[in-house]
Design an enzyme around this catalytic site. Structure first.
Site, short mmCIF file in Angstrom:
data_model
loop_
_atom_site.label_atom_id
_atom_site.label_comp_id
_atom_site.label_asym_id
_atom_site.label_seq_id
_atom_site.Cartn_x
_atom_site.Cartn_y
_atom_site.Cartn_z
N HIS A 1 1.00 -1.31 -0.30
CA HIS A 1 -0.30 0.09 -0.06
C HIS A 1 0.64 1.05 -0.44
O HIS A 1 2.22 1.42 0.06
CB HIS A 1 -0.57 0.00 1.09
CG HIS A 1 -1.95 1.41 0.87
ND1 HIS A 1 -1.94 2.08 1.65
CD2 HIS A 1 -3.15 1.12 0.67
CE1 HIS A 1 -3.02 2.90 1.52
NE2 HIS A 1 -4.30 1.90 1.15
N GLU B 1 -3.48 2.31 -7.14
CA GLU B 1 -4.44 3.80 -6.22
C GLU B 1 -3.21 4.53 -6.75
O GLU B 1 -2.36 4.89 -5.44
CB GLU B 1 -3.56 2.62 -5.02
CG GLU B 1 -5.00 2.08 -4.17
CD GLU B 1 -5.07 1.70 -2.81
OE1 GLU B 1 -7.17 2.60 -2.27
OE2 GLU B 1 -4.49 1.85 -2.27
#
Ligand code: 13P
Length: 251
Positions: A96, A166
């Site tokens: 992430h 993302e």
């Protein structure tokens, strides 16, 4: 095909009571929308033991926000994929941007992807550029992350893999965050497929691509219908069951 919707609670839910409350509310949505969606909630590691392997939460899947690439041994502070697997964890976010921001490299992500697959955990590999530029530098950035994060991963292992695109500039907690346009996302999803085909020498690979970054009740329907997008990775809107239902109901 069912859409995947992943709720990344990040470090926002810290009281045990709150984790249970949000888990139960999310599980009700997983039940209500199970024909069309697979919902995975990623709580903080200490709350996994409350929510996983617990029929109160079925059919909600519980995922991890991160894993380590070691199996066991002298690795203070780490959580082994084997420990997660033992709690019935089937999915883990890897790489992430908030982990990359504190120094996690793509080379480390590749080790984590490998370790997750070896333990029977499906990796959700997160990639995405920090910013966009007119010269297309963001494509080169994403390609580098992708190639390095999958370095040494054999083609057969890709069946277990999901990729979450993302863009950091679109994540709600980024200062002056902006919403990505459906076209931004569609083009990047196509590009990711192209890079994968090129890396593995196969025209069409069975890898699901998800989108994450300021997903909310207003944009969820449009985002989830983008060609090449199989689901959504939701941060802040997953913390409120009403907003989360507004997303789940329209994908
Ligand atoms: P937001 O939905 O809050 O933008 O967060 C996206 C994200 O980082 C999910 O992993």
């Amino acid at each position: 095909m069912k859409k995947y919707i992943i709720a990344n609670w990040k470090m926002n839910v810290n009281a045990r009571k709150e984790a249970v409350k949000l888990g139960l509310a999310t599980a009700r949505l997983a039940q209500k929308y199970k024909k069309r969606t697979t919902i995975i909630a990623c709580p903080s590691t200490v709350h996994i033991s409350l929510l996983a392997k617990n029929t109160d939460y079925a059919p909600l899947f519980i995922g991890a926000q991160d894993i380590t690439f070691h199996e066991s041994g002298a690795h203070t502070g780490e959580t082994s994929p084997l420990a997660l697997k033992d709690f019935g964890i089937k999915f883990s976010l890897i790489g992430h941007s908030e982990r990359r921001a504190v120094g996690e490299t793509s080379a480390v992500c590749a080790l984590k992807v490998r370790a997750a697959i070896a333990a029977g955990i499906q990796p959700i590999l997160c990639i995405g550029e920090l910013a966009r530029d007119k010269k297309g530098g963001h494509y080169r950035f994403v390609e580098k992350q992708l190639r390095e994060s999958l370095s040494g991963i054999p083609v057969l292992a890709l069946r277990a893999l999901m990729i979450a695109y993302e863009p950091v500039w679109a994540i709600s907690s980024t200062q002056n965050a902006a919403e990505a346009t459906p076209e931004d996302i569609r083009e990047m999803a196509l590009f990711i497929q192209k890079v994968l085909s090129d890396m593995y020498g196969t025209p069409k690979l069975p890898v699901r691509i998800l989108y994450g970054g300021s997903v909310n009740t207003q944009n969820a329907a449009e985002y989830s219908n983008i060609e090449g997008i199989s689901g959504l990775l939701v941060g802040s809107a997953s913390l409120n069951p009403k907003s989360f239902e507004g997303i789940v109901a329209v994908v």
